[in-house]
Design a protein around this motif. Structure first.
Motif, PDB file in Angstrom:
ATOM      1  N   ARG A 195       0.818  -1.222   0.000  1.00 16.17           N
ATOM      2  CA  ARG A 195       0.000   0.000   0.000  1.00 16.17           C
ATOM      3  C   ARG A 195       0.855   1.278   0.000  1.00 16.17           C
ATOM      4  O   ARG A 195       0.321   2.365   0.183  1.00 16.17           O
ATOM      5  CB  ARG A 195      -0.948  -0.010   1.201  1.00 16.17           C
ATOM      6  CG  ARG A 195      -2.034  -1.057   1.072  1.00 16.17           C
ATOM      7  CD  ARG A 195      -3.014  -1.028   2.225  1.00 16.17           C
ATOM      8  NE  ARG A 195      -4.035  -2.054   2.060  1.00 16.17           N
ATOM      9  CZ  ARG A 195      -5.184  -1.892   1.411  1.00 16.17           C
ATOM     10  NH1 ARG A 195      -5.486  -0.709   0.892  1.00 16.17           N
ATOM     11  NH2 ARG A 195      -6.054  -2.876   1.294  1.00 16.17           N
ATOM     12  N   ALA A 214      -4.566  -2.472  -3.995  1.00 19.73           N
ATOM     13  CA  ALA A 214      -3.733  -3.206  -3.046  1.00 19.73           C
ATOM     14  C   ALA A 214      -4.517  -4.396  -2.517  1.00 19.73           C
ATOM     15  O   ALA A 214      -5.635  -4.252  -2.052  1.00 19.73           O
ATOM     16  CB  ALA A 214      -3.307  -2.301  -1.892  1.00 19.73           C
ATOM     17  N   ASP A 221       2.173  -0.494   4.706  1.00 18.61           N
ATOM     18  CA  ASP A 221       2.559   0.787   4.110  1.00 18.61           C
ATOM     19  C   ASP A 221       4.057   1.007   4.059  1.00 18.61           C
ATOM     20  O   ASP A 221       4.526   2.102   3.765  1.00 18.61           O
ATOM     21  CB  ASP A 221       1.893   1.938   4.875  1.00 18.61           C
ATOM     22  CG  ASP A 221       2.262   1.951   6.355  1.00 18.61           C
ATOM     23  OD1 ASP A 221       3.148   1.179   6.773  1.00 18.61           O
ATOM     24  OD2 ASP A 221       1.643   2.744   7.096  1.00 18.61           O
ATOM     25  N   ASN A 318      -7.723  -8.303   0.051  1.00 22.42           N
ATOM     26  CA  ASN A 318      -7.439  -6.995   0.636  1.00 22.42           C
ATOM     27  C   ASN A 318      -7.689  -6.975   2.134  1.00 22.42           C
ATOM     28  O   ASN A 318      -7.330  -6.029   2.808  1.00 22.42           O
ATOM     29  CB  ASN A 318      -8.314  -5.923  -0.032  1.00 22.42           C
ATOM     30  CG  ASN A 318      -9.792  -6.289  -0.024  1.00 22.42           C
ATOM     31  OD1 ASN A 318     -10.157  -7.435  -0.260  1.00 22.42           O
ATOM     32  ND2 ASN A 318     -10.640  -5.341   0.250  1.00 22.42           N
TER      33      ASN A 318
END
Length: 470
Positions: A195, A214, A221, A318
């Protein structure tokens, strides 16, 4: 120290309370180290609690199911099903030879494996061991057991170094206060970077040409990569983030997520040239989306019965609950426009596909369905149907960035290798922040990689514990 007195001391501090972090904590404690887990979320477990498929080679579960396999057989296929991995690397050999023991370890924490399935991302032999019921999810079990050893809603801001060694972690707590924890060893286990748009597009610039979503936990992240890089750590294999092509844009407008299309093996997938690109069953693999980087935008092509019966799930890889329901093809089409026409020439014109070639491709495919043999890609044609009933529908597939098979480069004990080629004292990493197995030897990745995440967590936890108590 400019940070003042530490808030606490622990032999080993683990940043991240997901699958690799929790298993690292168990192993560090096993060698006698005091452990503290730093987790920025309000609970432990992360994406690991949602992982359901585990890789294993030469296990007694396979034998019970009549599957003949061995670690040697898996290693012989490794370079093929990882698209370029190195089967001779010690991390790979340790993981594959130790996969049965890793699954046994997971069984000690409640996992049950009673079914064996195949997946193109694990080789030609069935090696996927789905977590079965009745049984407890091992990561959920570990999360409950280790909650007292964790500081939740606490973010690792930076690593604290002295004399070239990592000796602590600067943290920000839920109330905004800043402090640091002193330690003898740190394990970074924060997950991947699917992400992190900046890193993803830097690693795979060609993705800018495609719709992309994503397919990963919301916390993926890349924050752990920032910590490791700032401490002088070396990163490897970032370009080989897992890339799926089995999903489409979520029916909730404005959503950044993906919906998974069931049963792509039942239809055909073509590029803008109108030709099939591979055995459609291989779209289950973690690397299958890469074919779009050379072939162009991919389209799943259905006839009316296959589109009407298609199941599209918003509760996909996800991990985030975006859609509350499963949609059929026509229900999805009410929310998101897709190309549909009574003949393939018109369909191609609408979708931007070479219609003449598409017509020939479908004609050839229908003939292969009748013959029972896919002479193009070897797909299993048993039970497949011809595409003959209009209207015909073409749905553009989205690229899905999933598992991270690149990250911190690791020594054999899980220690992070610095940009100078030397191991950084006191710094270890595990799981997706280390590309699962810490180097280029993962290639483009494997299916069932939660087993490798657990394995790397155990190695790094044991290494960090031994280092802290040396």
């Amino acid at each position: 120290m400019p940070l003042g007195e530490p808030l606490a001391f622990s032999d080993v501090v683990i940043i991240g309370g997901g699958a690799s972090g929790l298993t690292a904590a168990v192993e560090a404690a096993e060698v006698g180290a005091e452990v503290l887990i730093i987790e920025r979320e309000a609970r432990l477990g992360g994406a690991g609690i949602y992982a359901g498929n585990c890789f294993g080679a030469g296990t007694h579960w396979q034998a019970a199911a009549g599957v003949i396999d061995s670690p040697e057989a898996a290693l012989a296929e490794w370079a093929d099903f990882t698209s370029g991995g190195d089967p001779s690397h010690p991390w790979v050999e340790g993981f594959v030879y130790g996969s049965e023991e890793t699954l046994e370890w997971m069984s000690d924490y409640g996992a049950n494996f009673s079914i064996i399935t195949a997946d193109p991302g694990a080789g030609e032999t069935p090696r996927i061991h789905p977590l079965s019921m009745p049984g407890e999810h091992p990561i959920a079990t570990l999360a409950e057991l280790l909650e007292e050893d964790a500081w939740l809603e606490t973010t690792a801001v930076s690593l604290v170094s002295e004399g070239g060694a990592v000796i602590g972690v600067e943290i920000e707590q839920a109330d905004g206060s800043i402090g640091w924890v002193q330690t003898s060893a740190v394990v970074v286990a924060t997950g991947g970077f699917a992400r992190d748009d900046e890193r993803v597009y830097e690693a795979i610039p060609g993705l800018l040409n495609f719709p992309r979503h994503a397919e990963s936990w919301l916390g993926m992240d890349g924050n752990g990569l920032d910590l490791i890089e700032a401490a002088g750590g070396s990163l490897a294999n970032l370009e080989n983030i897992g890339l799926y092509a089995h999903g489409i844009t979520d029916a909730n407008f404005g959503s950044p997520e993906v919906m998974i299309v069931s049963g792509l093996a039942d239809v055909i997938v073509v590029g803008p040239h109108g030709e099939r690109v591979l055995d459609e069953d291989e779209f289950r693999a973690v690397w299958a989306g890469r074919i779009a980087l050379t072939e162009g935008q991919l389209y799943a092509v259905f006839d009316d019965p296959l589109w009407t019966s298609r199941l599209i799930s918003g509760l996909g890889y996800n991990y985030a609950k975006v859609s509350d329901s499963f949609l059929s093809g026509p229900e999805y089409q009410k929310h998101v426009p897709v190309s549909s026409a009574g003949d393939f020439a018109s369909l191609g014109e609408q979708a931007g596909i070479d219609g003449d070639t598409l017509l020939q491709t479908v004609s050839d495919y229908n003939a292969m369905v009748l013959s029972g043999t896919d002479t193009d890609f070897g797909k299993d044609m048993a039970g497949k149907l011809q595409l003959v009933n209009p209207p015909f529908t073409a749905v553009p597939l989205a690229m899905g960035t999933g598992k991270s098979f690149g990250g911190a480069a690791l020594a054999e004990d899980g220690g992070v290798i610095g940009v100078d080629g030397a191991v950084i004292p006191g710094l270890f990493a595990a799981g997706e922040v280390a590309g699962v197995l810490g180097g280029t030897h993962m290639g483009q990745g494997i299916s069932g990689s939660i087993t490798a995440v657990v394995y790397s967590g155990r190695v790094a936890g044991g290494g960090a514990g031994a280092y802290a108590l040396r």
